[in-house]
Design an enzyme around this catalytic site. Structure first.
Site, PDB file in Angstrom:
ATOM      1  N   LYS A 201      38.967  38.126  33.608  1.00  0.00           N
ATOM      2  CA  LYS A 201      39.102  38.275  35.052  1.00  0.00           C
ATOM      3  C   LYS A 201      38.919  39.731  35.461  1.00  0.00           C
ATOM      4  O   LYS A 201      38.131  40.055  36.355  1.00  0.00           O
ATOM      5  CB  LYS A 201      40.475  37.783  35.514  1.00  0.00           C
ATOM      6  N   ASP A 219      41.232  34.264  39.605  1.00  0.00           N
ATOM      7  CA  ASP A 219      42.634  34.619  39.746  1.00  0.00           C
ATOM      8  C   ASP A 219      43.415  33.405  40.238  1.00  0.00           C
ATOM      9  O   ASP A 219      42.894  32.291  40.314  1.00  0.00           O
ATOM     10  CB  ASP A 219      42.801  35.825  40.683  1.00  0.00           C
TER      11      ASP A 219
END
Length: 333
Positions: A201, A219
């Site tokens: 991420k 996320d």
């Protein structure tokens, strides 16, 4: 004469025999008629009883009718083609709603974005943006942060939460950058994920926004929305990334991430989504999970959609031109 007498007797006997036969037939017919009548009455009574029983069941059956109809007519599964079309239409709609979508972390170079993204775990981008100015003022380069006193860094990062673990991460990744990459942030996924505290991420945030290389940022907001929209049923971030990536051209991945995350922060909240103020409500399978009344939904909007400041201290000019408000510095109230 004898012959005529016998004939007369025969005629009398024949006539006498016919009368009892007719009487017997009439008796049989009467019995049959009575039986038929009784059968008709019995049939009528049975029909009436059956009708009454059906009438007694009618009221609850009518109440249950909607559920039965729903069960009898299940929703038709969405085809792959229909899913792709709906997903892309949603993103087109969000692009019109958030034309100024951008990373909500303040940064001036890849190093600052990398550190800020690591710090954003388990806290808001606003809190990070209020904290990093002091950090970068004292430690502007990877070499400076690598040589920093951990206790001093912890004190600066305390407002971000989990400050001890985050201190170890930012000092550790700074040392790795200094020792392995000459103080420069690498522009490859395989190199970034080897740094302390850096996962896929974080790596995609840096690649997409500091190097212009497409990536999907999975996320918590992204995960929540793509499942609500029935784009995927996966829960593992890597699998979500793969399935969503297959729905869009690779060149769209970075902006796709911004638009989904922005929508999750402003309108499609985790606990009380503002369904009544959602621009993509007609395309959302989860419409109705939140407040559907338009006026009540407006009160749930956050950040610039609700008239509140955004999360960046130094947002892009396009954001300000569109009516966005810069966030206040730390301690400003």
């Amino acid at each position: 004469m004898v012959v005529r007498r016998d004939s007369a007797v025969g005629e009398q006997n024949s006539g006498g025999a016919k009368k009892p036969a007719k009487a017997a037939k009439r008796a049989v017919a009467a019995v049959k008629k009575t039986a038929t009548a009784k059968k008709a009455v019995a049939t009528k009574k049975a029909a009436a009883t059956k009708k009454a029983a059906a009438a007694n069941k009618a009221a609850p059956a009518e109440k249950a009718a909607p559920a039965k109809r729903a069960a009898a007519r299940p929703a038709k599964p969405e085809s792959r083609t229909a899913l792709v079309r709906r997903a892309r239409r949603i993103i087109r709609e969000l692009a019109e709603v958030y034309p100024y979508a951008h990373p909500e972390l303040d940064f001036e170079n890849p190093f600052q974005l990398l550190v800020a993204t690591v710090l954003s775990a388990q806290t808001t981008d606003l809190r990070v943006n209020q904290t990093t100015p002091a950090l970068f003022a004292k430690y502007p380069t990877p070499e400076d942060l690598a040589a920093a006193n951990p206790e001093e860094v912890e004190e600066i990062l305390r407002p971000c939460g989990f400050f001890r673990a985050k201190t170890r991460s930012v000092i550790g990744l700074s040392k790795a950058l200094t020792e392995q990459f000459g103080g420069e942030v690498p522009g490859r996924l395989e190199d970034l994920v080897k740094l302390p505290g850096v996962g896929r991420k974080t790596a995609f945030v840096v690649l997409g926004n500091a190097f212009g290389r497409p990536g999907i940022t999975v996320d918590t907001h992204f995960q929540r929305l793509v499942r609500r929209w029935k784009w995927t049923e996966q829960t593992d971030p890597d699998k979500i990334e793969a399935e969503i990536g297959a729905l869009f051209p690779k060149s769209d991945w970075t902006d796709l991430s911004h638009h989904v995350i922005w929508h999750g922060r402003r309108i499609c909240h985790a606990r009380r989504p503002a369904c009544g103020a959602c621009p993509i409500a007609p395309l959302c399978p989860a419409y109705g999970e939140g407040e559907t009344d338009p006026e009540k939904a407006k009160k749930l909007l956050k950040y610039e959609k609700g008239g509140f400041p955004g999360q960046r201290l130094k947002p892009p000019q396009a954001y300000l031109d569109a009516g966005g408000k810069a966030a206040p510095p730390l301690g400003a109230g």
